[in-house]
Design a protein around this motif. Sequence first.
Motif, PDB file in Angstrom:
ATOM      1  N   ASP A 111       6.921  39.501  31.356  1.00  0.00           N
ATOM      2  CA  ASP A 111       8.068  40.383  31.559  1.00  0.00           C
ATOM      3  C   ASP A 111       7.522  41.808  31.645  1.00  0.00           C
ATOM      4  N   PRO A 112       7.605  42.462  32.793  1.00  0.00           N
ATOM      5  CA  PRO A 112       6.945  43.768  32.958  1.00  0.00           C
ATOM      6  C   PRO A 112       7.440  44.847  32.002  1.00  0.00           C
ATOM      7  N   ARG A 113       8.599  44.643  31.397  1.00  0.00           N
ATOM      8  CA  ARG A 113       9.112  45.663  30.469  1.00  0.00           C
ATOM      9  C   ARG A 113       8.200  45.830  29.257  1.00  0.00           C
ATOM     10  N   PHE A 114       7.546  44.757  28.824  1.00  0.00           N
ATOM     11  CA  PHE A 114       6.763  44.843  27.595  1.00  0.00           C
ATOM     12  C   PHE A 114       5.564  45.772  27.760  1.00  0.00           C
ATOM     13  N   ARG A 115       4.793  45.597  28.826  1.00  0.00           N
ATOM     14  CA  ARG A 115       3.658  46.508  29.031  1.00  0.00           C
ATOM     15  C   ARG A 115       4.132  47.917  29.336  1.00  0.00           C
ATOM     16  N   ALA A 116       5.229  48.031  30.088  1.00  0.00           N
ATOM     17  CA  ALA A 116       5.721  49.353  30.476  1.00  0.00           C
ATOM     18  C   ALA A 116       6.217  50.152  29.278  1.00  0.00           C
ATOM     19  N   ILE A 117       6.882  49.486  28.348  1.00  0.00           N
ATOM     20  CA  ILE A 117       7.497  50.193  27.216  1.00  0.00           C
ATOM     21  C   ILE A 117       6.566  50.255  26.008  1.00  0.00           C
ATOM     22  N   SER A 118       5.919  49.137  25.695  1.00  0.00           N
ATOM     23  CA  SER A 118       5.057  49.119  24.505  1.00  0.00           C
ATOM     24  C   SER A 118       3.663  49.668  24.790  1.00  0.00           C
ATOM     25  N   GLY A 119       3.278  49.728  26.082  1.00  0.00           N
ATOM     26  CA  GLY A 119       1.972  50.250  26.438  1.00  0.00           C
ATOM     27  C   GLY A 119       0.827  49.289  26.205  1.00  0.00           C
TER      28      GLY A 119
END
Length: 479
Positions: A111-119
């Motif tokens: 889920d691309p949100r995890f890398r985008a938000i959590s870094g």
Amino acid sequence: MYLGLDLGTSGLKGLVIDASGAVMAEASAPLQVARPHPGWSEQDPADWVAAASDVLRKLAGKIDMAAIAGIGLSGQMHGATVLDAADKVLRPCILWNDTRAHAQAARLDADPRFRAISGNIVFPGFTAPKLVWMAEQEPELFARAAKVLLPKDYLRLWLTGAHVAEMSDAAGTSWLDVGARDWSDDLLAATGMTRDQMPALVEGAAISGSLRAALGAEFGLKPGIPVAGGAGDNAATAIGLGVARAGQGFVSLGTSGVLFAATDGYAPAPETAVHTFCHALPGTWHQMGVILAATDALNWFSHIAGASAADLTANLGTLQAPGRALFLPYLGGERTPLNDAAIRGAFIGLEHATDRAAATRAVLEGVVFALKDCQQALAATGTKLDTLIAAGGGARSDYWLSALATALDLPILVPEAGEHGAALGAARLGLMAATGASLEAMPLPPIAHEIIPDPTLTAAYADTYNRYCAAQTAIKDLT
């Protein structure tokens, strides 16, 4: 005086400093890890409280506990300590080196949100995938989950009665917006969690609560003294060593291995498998490469060899060129740069000449080359280290540090008391919370000596590192 409590994987340590930062007393208590299934790693939080109580009693026999004016906490990161509405622990804590949630981690990471938000990559050892595993494998317990705390924050609950976390530890959950330094409602919802199930957030040097009167009476501490937010073990070690500015770093040879670099700002690069986390001070961040087995690998070999780790390393003499035998330290998977929960370790190139000393050197070198991988990964993000300070129990081996300095081509400073790192950092954060002091105003730990790279062996270590990388590729294919 100020008390730091460091909840490690193999033990809990208490360290007391005075206002100048000088160590006044220390005590420790051992902890055991349960491995009920392959890839599992658990501890009972009740054992943490028992160890903390033991440490406080030991300290009370050495100093006047009523003189302690502040407490700081540090500890192993990522553990899932799940509580019901009455703060009862629902199951043993799933630790940082547990890989059971590798499939759940892979799904979240997709889920691309995890890398985008959590870094960061969602690693199997992080907290969020463990709760997804619970939802799927232990749905009755998951339905009763009212709060999720990190290990040191369970000690905070015992000390203060408050559900609180701080930024550096929370950054390793996969639920924190690391740039914004706040829980992400999107990431929580993606794992079936809510903000209400999360502890409140504070900075590491902020006051997170006050000591409960009952505990004060039991251990001779003044009730109501402030308990600082504290830090995850690596950020706390950095505070203890004074590492907070870009270019500064440390290498830790503890149960796991860490190459830590303070950074100018928030600069995530999850594709490298480098961790980008909040530091323990407001408005600061750091990066680190992490390997799952450092002294853990040496301790594993010591059991097989029938000798203590200290005995194995005591008579190695001066640094030698690596031998034919290679060791890959992937006893329970690996993080940086592989992000592979399934990969396993190996000895390669064994021959008749491989005696116990040669095998010991191979184990040490295997950890060194895994940390060289971390250096390469950090370099790929643009992060450069100018100085390194040694930390962790493995830093007592000059042979190991000499091999590491030569492989990394960096001098390594050895503090007089490198094993104090995380506990010292916790105590310093307790001092900062109680007095408002700054890290810059605190003296740097005294350095015992400097270990420099051996230029006559640089090429040999570079050649063997290339062999190590080739072996790594072969092992990946086999496992």
